[in-house]
Design an enzyme around this catalytic site. Structure first.
Site, PDB file in Angstrom:
ATOM      1  N   GLU A  35     -37.459 -18.561 -16.152  1.00 30.06           N
ATOM      2  CA  GLU A  35     -36.627 -18.220 -17.303  1.00 30.06           C
ATOM      3  C   GLU A  35     -36.880 -16.741 -17.602  1.00 30.06           C
ATOM      4  O   GLU A  35     -38.031 -16.319 -17.730  1.00 30.06           O
ATOM      5  CB  GLU A  35     -37.021 -19.080 -18.511  1.00 30.06           C
ATOM      6  CG  GLU A  35     -36.097 -18.772 -19.669  1.00 30.06           C
ATOM      7  CD  GLU A  35     -36.341 -19.602 -20.914  1.00 30.06           C
ATOM      8  OE1 GLU A  35     -37.228 -20.476 -20.912  1.00 30.06           O
ATOM      9  OE2 GLU A  35     -35.622 -19.333 -21.893  1.00 30.06           O
ATOM     10  N   ARG A 261     -50.335 -27.178 -12.873  1.00 36.84           N
ATOM     11  CA  ARG A 261     -50.259 -25.748 -13.199  1.00 36.84           C
ATOM     12  C   ARG A 261     -51.552 -25.070 -12.806  1.00 36.84           C
ATOM     13  O   ARG A 261     -52.619 -25.673 -12.836  1.00 36.84           O
ATOM     14  CB  ARG A 261     -50.156 -25.558 -14.714  1.00 36.84           C
ATOM     15  CG  ARG A 261     -48.868 -25.896 -15.328  1.00 36.84           C
ATOM     16  CD  ARG A 261     -48.985 -25.683 -16.832  1.00 36.84           C
ATOM     17  NE  ARG A 261     -48.565 -24.344 -17.231  1.00 36.84           N
ATOM     18  CZ  ARG A 261     -47.292 -23.981 -17.345  1.00 36.84           C
ATOM     19  NH1 ARG A 261     -46.322 -24.828 -17.091  1.00 36.84           N
ATOM     20  NH2 ARG A 261     -46.989 -22.761 -17.714  1.00 36.84           N
ATOM     21  N   LYS A 271     -46.335 -17.114 -21.166  1.00 35.61           N
ATOM     22  CA  LYS A 271     -45.517 -15.928 -21.469  1.00 35.61           C
ATOM     23  C   LYS A 271     -45.518 -15.626 -22.960  1.00 35.61           C
ATOM     24  O   LYS A 271     -45.538 -14.473 -23.356  1.00 35.61           O
ATOM     25  CB  LYS A 271     -44.080 -16.161 -20.992  1.00 35.61           C
ATOM     26  CG  LYS A 271     -43.887 -15.840 -19.529  1.00 35.61           C
ATOM     27  CD  LYS A 271     -42.430 -15.940 -19.144  1.00 35.61           C
ATOM     28  CE  LYS A 271     -42.034 -17.368 -18.883  1.00 35.61           C
ATOM     29  NZ  LYS A 271     -40.719 -17.540 -18.290  1.00 35.61           N
TER      30      LYS A 271
HETATM   31  P1  ATP Z   1     -44.789 -20.032 -19.557  1.00 32.41           P
HETATM   32  O1  ATP Z   1     -45.480 -21.246 -20.099  1.00 32.41           O
HETATM   33  O2  ATP Z   1     -45.716 -18.947 -19.167  1.00 32.41           O
HETATM   34  O3  ATP Z   1     -43.673 -19.544 -20.418  1.00 32.41           O
HETATM   35  P2  ATP Z   1     -42.835 -21.356 -18.025  1.00 32.41           P
HETATM   36  O4  ATP Z   1     -43.096 -22.576 -17.267  1.00 32.41           O
HETATM   37  O5  ATP Z   1     -42.112 -21.564 -19.305  1.00 32.41           O
HETATM   38  O6  ATP Z   1     -44.171 -20.544 -18.201  1.00 32.41           O
HETATM   39  P3  ATP Z   1     -40.770 -20.462 -16.321  1.00 32.41           P
HETATM   40  O7  ATP Z   1     -40.129 -19.137 -16.245  1.00 32.41           O
HETATM   41  O8  ATP Z   1     -39.980 -21.618 -16.799  1.00 32.41           O
HETATM   42  O9  ATP Z   1     -42.056 -20.285 -17.230  1.00 32.41           O
HETATM   43  O10 ATP Z   1     -41.468 -20.807 -14.950  1.00 32.41           O
HETATM   44  C1  ATP Z   1     -40.846 -20.740 -13.708  1.00 32.41           C
HETATM   45  C2  ATP Z   1     -41.573 -21.646 -12.762  1.00 32.41           C
HETATM   46  O11 ATP Z   1     -42.936 -21.278 -12.668  1.00 32.41           O
HETATM   47  C3  ATP Z   1     -41.531 -23.077 -13.244  1.00 32.41           C
HETATM   48  O12 ATP Z   1     -41.194 -23.902 -12.147  1.00 32.41           O
HETATM   49  C4  ATP Z   1     -42.926 -23.338 -13.719  1.00 32.41           C
HETATM   50  O13 ATP Z   1     -43.288 -24.671 -13.544  1.00 32.41           O
HETATM   51  C5  ATP Z   1     -43.752 -22.406 -12.848  1.00 32.41           C
HETATM   52  N1  ATP Z   1     -44.987 -22.043 -13.520  1.00 32.41           N
HETATM   53  C6  ATP Z   1     -45.131 -21.455 -14.723  1.00 32.41           C
HETATM   54  N2  ATP Z   1     -46.423 -21.339 -15.039  1.00 32.41           N
HETATM   55  C7  ATP Z   1     -47.136 -21.853 -14.012  1.00 32.41           C
HETATM   56  C8  ATP Z   1     -48.525 -22.035 -13.737  1.00 32.41           C
HETATM   57  N3  ATP Z   1     -49.458 -21.648 -14.600  1.00 32.41           N
HETATM   58  N4  ATP Z   1     -48.880 -22.603 -12.564  1.00 32.41           N
HETATM   59  C9  ATP Z   1     -47.949 -22.976 -11.680  1.00 32.41           C
HETATM   60  N5  ATP Z   1     -46.640 -22.845 -11.868  1.00 32.41           N
HETATM   61  C10 ATP Z   1     -46.219 -22.301 -13.022  1.00 32.41           C
HETATM   62 MG    MG Z   2     -40.248 -23.111 -18.474  1.00 29.82          MG
END
Ligand code: ATP
Ligand code: MG
Length: 556
Positions: A35, A261, A271
């Site tokens: 995102e 994760r 983020k």
């Molecule tokens: P954040 O919690 O930092 O905002 P998010 O999951 O909301 O992370 P996205 O931009 O939706 O951020 O993430 C894109 C991809 O990266 C998703 O498939 C998510 O599952 C993966 N991802 C995000 N954080 C991690 C992590 N700590 N370990 C592994 N994969 C991750």
């Molecule tokens: Mg997300």
């Protein structure tokens, strides 16, 4: 630990391999769906390495798809930064960059399809009421009073929502599934919300936006994704992911798989929280060298290879854990130890006068660019009667443990001669201003002929030829292993010494013009990178990547 790591690092590969062998799929297609509401961090690097890595391993494709269904927090700046980061890590997505928003029309058609099947309805409950109707983990929910609206009414209301006739929050479109489902995600989840917002891709075309749940699986199906890999928090959403695919005329049938994760101690991988550090001015920006963002790590001097190695090393499994940040530090140290050219830089200078060298005499000594890699060649170091050494490398008196320069004793100048310290010169405040020494003849590359061996080896630069550089000594940003998992605000765990700057350090002659992002091992000090943005002819800023000492695996 090792066994489970190996087994688990294969679990997705095993599934893909089986699917290819059985003929279920001819080719593997994955996607990385960020995102664009912030910069990518080390957790995303793990996801990138899994998705792009599996596609690479099995000769398939990986799409880069911006999951841009929530325009409020999204921004073109992030879209650009994310593409840079993925490319820098060494991955290339299939074709063009894709956007969830380019499927908004199709998703809207599918929303109408569900209404026509009696599987979706417009609901006018307020957010509070909806919460009350939803029930809890232990109690079933109750049907919304709007659940029995006719198809015509629902279609007209949805049309009205799309046309901007209703206020934000006044209505939503919901799937009509089962308010008594033990899985709360199945209790008539929301498909569309009214959000009267400008969207970075679609402008003002839409004022209703699909939810992640209604969008994600359908996007996967449109793109022909075979294995839709996400993190474990989506496990409970999988039945819903499948419900949509079961009930919509989608062109392909992806499957969702979850893995744990990546969490790293002393580090934040959210983020939202990283944004807080940026907005509060705690760090200089998303790419501050202390940030666990990909761009921050790049600026810190991490290499793409070291990050990829780390992502492999942590494995891919289904149980949550916390990885020691020392493992990440180990990966970059290992890479740089192998690859970084060596140089000498004096961070805290003390003048050293060699009394038996004529004033103005300069000679060149030769030193390997890398001690173990002959092919990297030699460098030529100017050597003269006036040098700079590190203040900490000299003592007037010391016990045997101090293997550096002591008054009346000998030390070897790295890559050069042995010297013996005779006397100190003091300034008006009584501080040591210089050390006077004698050079021991014929000691270049060999022990002194009189058999009195030097106590140790110290680094140095020739004062007249050394060039001034600015040094930023970076350390971990947090001094607590779980800064975001305590009762206190994460800000109280900021390491006050995470950045120490040295305005005047002295780099060996011959390295006046290096390219930004070049990393050196400053011998005996650590690894330093010429700052990506702030290293220039006027201001030569080096960031400490990491010190020399590896603590990974200690205390285990
Ligand atoms: P954040 O919690 O930092 O905002 P998010 O999951 O909301 O992370 P996205 O931009 O939706 O951020 O993430 C894109 C991809 O990266 C998703 O498939 C998510 O599952 C993966 N991802 C995000 N954080 C991690 C992590 N700590 N370990 C592994 N994969 C991750
Ligand atoms: Mg997300």
């Amino acid at each position: 630990m090792k066994e489970s790591r190996e087994a688990s690092s294969n679990f997705l590969a095993t599934i893909i391999n089986t699917d290819l062998e059985s003929g279920k799929h001819d080719v593997v297609v994955t996607r990385f769906p960020p995102e664009p509401n912030g910069y990518l961090h080390i957790g995303h690097a793990k996801s990138i390495s899994v998705n792009f890595g599996l596609a690479e391993q099995f000769g398939g494709r990986c799409n880069l798809r911006f999951d841009d269904t929530n325009p409020e927090k999204e921004n073109q700046v992030y879209i650009d930064a994310i593409q840079d980061d993925v490319r820098w890590l060494g991955y290339q997505w299939n074709d063009e960059v894709l956007y969830a928003s380019s499927y908004f029309h199709q998703l809207y058609e599918w929303a109408k399809w569900l209404i026509n099947q009696g599987m979706a309805y417009v609901c006018d409950l307020s957010a509070d009421e909806a919460r009350e109707y939803r029930g809890t983990l232990t109690e079933p929910g109750r049907n919304s009073p709007y659940r029995e609206r006719t198809t015509e009414e629902n279609l007209a209301l949805l049309e009205g929502m799309k046309a901007g006739k209703f206020d934000e929050g006044s209505r939503v479109l919901r799937a009509r599934i089962d308010m008594a489902s033990p899985n709360i995600n199945m209790r008539d989840p929301i498909l569309y919300r009214i959000r009267k917002l400008h969207h970075h891709q679609t402008g003002n075309e839409w004022c209703i936006y699909p939810t992640y749940d209604f969008a994600h699986g359908q996007e996967d199906a449109i793109e022909g994704i075979t294995h839709s890999i996400c993190t474990l928090e989506f496990e409970d959403h999988r039945p819903l992911y499948e419900w949509f695919l079961d009930n919509l005329p989608v062109p392909s049938r992806p499957r969702q798989y979850e893995f744990a994760r990546l969490n790293v101690n002393y580090t934040i991988t959210s983020k939202r929280r990283l944004k807080q550090l940026v907005e509060s001015g705690t760090v200089s920006g998303w790419d501050d060298p202390r940030m666990p963002t990909i761009s921050g790590m790049r600026r810190r001097g991490y290499t793409p290879g070291s990050i990829r190695t780390f992502c492999d090393m942590v494995g891919t499994n289904r149980s949550d854990g916390i990885v020691d940040v020392a493992m990440l530090e180990h990966c970059i140290r290992d890479d740089l130890n192998e690859n970084a050219p060596r140089a000498m830089c004096v961070l805290n200078p003390l003048r050293l006068i060699i009394t038996n060298i004529a004033e103005g005499h300069v000679e060149q000594v030769s030193a390997p660019i890398h001690p173990n890699r002959e092919e990297m060649g030699q460098r030529s170091l100017p050597f003269s009667g006036e040098l700079l050494i590190d203040r900490d490398d000299f003592r007037e008196e010391a016990n045997k443990k101090f293997k550096r320069l002591v008054l009346g004793k000998r030390v070897r100048l790295r890559n050069a001669y042995v010297i013996e310290a005779d006397e100190v010169e003091r300034d008006d405040n009584g501080e040591i201003a210089a050390v006077k020494c004698r050079l021991i003849e014929n000691s270049l590359g060999q022990d002194p002929a009189d058999g009195v061996k030097p106590k140790g080896v110290i680094h140095w630069v020739s004062a007249a030829q050394a060039s001034r550089v600015e040094i930023r000594l970076y350390d971990r940003l947090f001094n607590h292993p779980a800064p975001d998992r305590t009762d206190e605000d994460m800000m109280v765990h900021i390491n006050p010494d995470s950045l120490v700057t040295i305005d005047e350090a002295w780099l060996e002659g011959g390295l006046e013009n290096v390219m930004p992002e070049t990393v050196f091992q400053f011998e005996r000090e650590g690894y330093f990178v010429a700052d990506r943005y702030e290293y220039n002819a006027e201001r030569r800023v080096f960031n400490r990547v990491i010190g020399l000492r590896d603590s990974w695996g200690e205390g285990k």
